[in-house]
Design a protein around this motif. Structure first.
Motif, PDB file in Angstrom:
ATOM      1  N   LYS A   6       0.834  -1.200   0.000  1.00  0.00           N
ATOM      2  CA  LYS A   6       0.000   0.000   0.000  1.00  0.00           C
ATOM      3  C   LYS A   6       0.870   1.251   0.000  1.00  0.00           C
ATOM      4  O   LYS A   6       1.910   1.291   0.664  1.00  0.00           O
ATOM      5  CB  LYS A   6      -0.942  -0.019   1.191  1.00  0.00           C
ATOM      6  CG  LYS A   6      -1.925  -1.184   1.111  1.00  0.00           C
ATOM      7  CD  LYS A   6      -2.829  -1.232   2.300  1.00  0.00           C
ATOM      8  CE  LYS A   6      -3.731  -2.457   2.206  1.00  0.00           C
ATOM      9  NZ  LYS A   6      -4.488  -2.659   3.421  1.00  0.00           N
ATOM     10  N   PRO A   7       0.469   2.289  -0.718  1.00  0.00           N
ATOM     11  CA  PRO A   7       1.313   3.474  -0.878  1.00  0.00           C
ATOM     12  C   PRO A   7       1.215   4.501   0.251  1.00  0.00           C
ATOM     13  O   PRO A   7       2.025   5.425   0.299  1.00  0.00           O
ATOM     14  CB  PRO A   7       0.804   4.079  -2.187  1.00  0.00           C
ATOM     15  CG  PRO A   7      -0.649   3.711  -2.216  1.00  0.00           C
ATOM     16  CD  PRO A   7      -0.703   2.328  -1.597  1.00  0.00           C
ATOM     17  N   ASN A   8       0.236   4.369   1.139  1.00  0.00           N
ATOM     18  CA  ASN A   8       0.015   5.385   2.188  1.00  0.00           C
ATOM     19  C   ASN A   8      -0.272   4.741   3.532  1.00  0.00           C
ATOM     20  O   ASN A   8      -0.836   3.655   3.605  1.00  0.00           O
ATOM     21  CB  ASN A   8      -1.184   6.272   1.834  1.00  0.00           C
ATOM     22  CG  ASN A   8      -0.990   7.012   0.560  1.00  0.00           C
ATOM     23  OD1 ASN A   8      -1.186   6.461  -0.518  1.00  0.00           O
ATOM     24  ND2 ASN A   8      -0.587   8.261   0.644  1.00  0.00           N
ATOM     25  N   CYS A   9       0.067   5.495   4.599  1.00  0.00           N
ATOM     26  CA  CYS A   9      -0.295   5.095   5.956  1.00  0.00           C
ATOM     27  C   CYS A   9      -1.814   5.155   6.085  1.00  0.00           C
ATOM     28  O   CYS A   9      -2.441   6.135   5.666  1.00  0.00           O
ATOM     29  CB  CYS A   9       0.358   6.042   6.961  1.00  0.00           C
ATOM     30  SG  CYS A   9      -0.154   5.765   8.674  1.00  0.00           S
ATOM     31  N   GLY A  13      -2.124   9.042   6.419  1.00  0.00           N
ATOM     32  CA  GLY A  13      -2.038   9.314   4.992  1.00  0.00           C
ATOM     33  C   GLY A  13      -0.632   9.551   4.465  1.00  0.00           C
ATOM     34  O   GLY A  13      -0.445   9.828   3.281  1.00  0.00           O
ATOM     35  N   TYR A  14       0.398   9.442   5.327  1.00  0.00           N
ATOM     36  CA  TYR A  14       1.782   9.645   4.893  1.00  0.00           C
ATOM     37  C   TYR A  14       2.054   8.788   3.652  1.00  0.00           C
ATOM     38  O   TYR A  14       1.743   7.598   3.630  1.00  0.00           O
ATOM     39  CB  TYR A  14       2.747   9.273   6.027  1.00  0.00           C
ATOM     40  CG  TYR A  14       4.199   9.327   5.641  1.00  0.00           C
ATOM     41  CD1 TYR A  14       4.873  10.540   5.557  1.00  0.00           C
ATOM     42  CD2 TYR A  14       4.906   8.164   5.363  1.00  0.00           C
ATOM     43  CE1 TYR A  14       6.211  10.592   5.208  1.00  0.00           C
ATOM     44  CE2 TYR A  14       6.243   8.206   5.009  1.00  0.00           C
ATOM     45  CZ  TYR A  14       6.892   9.422   4.931  1.00  0.00           C
ATOM     46  OH  TYR A  14       8.216   9.474   4.570  1.00  0.00           O
ATOM     47  N   SER A  20      11.007   4.033   2.436  1.00  0.00           N
ATOM     48  CA  SER A  20      10.288   4.318   3.679  1.00  0.00           C
ATOM     49  C   SER A  20      10.149   3.074   4.540  1.00  0.00           C
ATOM     50  O   SER A  20       9.999   1.961   4.023  1.00  0.00           O
ATOM     51  CB  SER A  20       8.874   4.819   3.381  1.00  0.00           C
ATOM     52  OG  SER A  20       8.884   6.081   2.821  1.00  0.00           O
ATOM     53  N   ASN A  21      10.184   3.275   5.836  1.00  0.00           N
ATOM     54  CA  ASN A  21       9.867   2.194   6.762  1.00  0.00           C
ATOM     55  C   ASN A  21       8.357   2.185   6.948  1.00  0.00           C
ATOM     56  O   ASN A  21       7.763   3.201   7.290  1.00  0.00           O
ATOM     57  CB  ASN A  21      10.549   2.423   8.112  1.00  0.00           C
ATOM     58  CG  ASN A  21      12.038   2.270   8.009  1.00  0.00           C
ATOM     59  OD1 ASN A  21      12.522   1.306   7.446  1.00  0.00           O
ATOM     60  ND2 ASN A  21      12.773   3.217   8.547  1.00  0.00           N
ATOM     61  N   PHE A  31       0.929   1.051   8.168  1.00  0.00           N
ATOM     62  CA  PHE A  31       1.092   2.280   8.936  1.00  0.00           C
ATOM     63  C   PHE A  31       2.534   2.762   8.862  1.00  0.00           C
ATOM     64  O   PHE A  31       3.462   1.960   8.716  1.00  0.00           O
ATOM     65  CB  PHE A  31       0.712   2.043  10.405  1.00  0.00           C
ATOM     66  CG  PHE A  31      -0.704   1.571  10.576  1.00  0.00           C
ATOM     67  CD1 PHE A  31      -1.741   2.482  10.691  1.00  0.00           C
ATOM     68  CD2 PHE A  31      -1.008   0.221  10.585  1.00  0.00           C
ATOM     69  CE1 PHE A  31      -3.055   2.058  10.820  1.00  0.00           C
ATOM     70  CE2 PHE A  31      -2.310  -0.213  10.710  1.00  0.00           C
ATOM     71  CZ  PHE A  31      -3.339   0.706  10.825  1.00  0.00           C
ATOM     72  N   CYS A  32       2.721   4.087   8.998  1.00  0.00           N
ATOM     73  CA  CYS A  32       4.066   4.652   9.051  1.00  0.00           C
ATOM     74  C   CYS A  32       4.661   4.368  10.434  1.00  0.00           C
ATOM     75  O   CYS A  32       3.959   3.946  11.355  1.00  0.00           O
ATOM     76  CB  CYS A  32       4.034   6.162   8.777  1.00  0.00           C
ATOM     77  SG  CYS A  32       3.238   7.141  10.071  1.00  0.00           S
TER      78      CYS A  32
END
Length: 67
Positions: A6-9, A13-14, A20-21, A31-32
Motif C-alpha cells: 500500500k502506498p500510504n499510511c 495518509g503519509y 520508507s519504513n 502504517f508509518c
C-alpha cells in the motif's frame, strides 16, 4: 502470495517512498513508523502485531531514519 504494498499510511495518509519504513499486520493494514509507535505496534483494525514491512529492494548498507 505477494504482499499488497500500500502506498500510504492508513492512519495519517503519509505517502511512502521506495525506502520508507512501513509497518504491517497479518491482514496487510499498513502504517508509518510514527503511527505504529503511537499504536504501540498493535493494529487498530484487527488487533494484529505491526511489524516492519519488507522493502522491494533492501539496502543493507543504509539505515533510513524517516517515518
Amino acid at each position: 502470495m505477494a504482499l499488497e504494498m500500500k502506498p500510504n499510511c492508513e492512519k495519517c495518509g503519509y505517502e511512502f517512498h521506495s525506502k520508507s519504513n512501513a509497518f504491517i499486520c497479518v491482514k496487510e493494514h499498513t502504517f508509518c513508523r510514527e503511527c505504529a509507535e503511537n499504536l504501540f505496534y498493535v493494529c487498530p483494525d484487527c488487533n494484529g502485531e505491526l511489524v516492519v514491512r519488507p522493502k522491494v529492494q533492501a539496502d543493507e548498507n543504509k539505515i533510513i531514519r524517516d517515518r
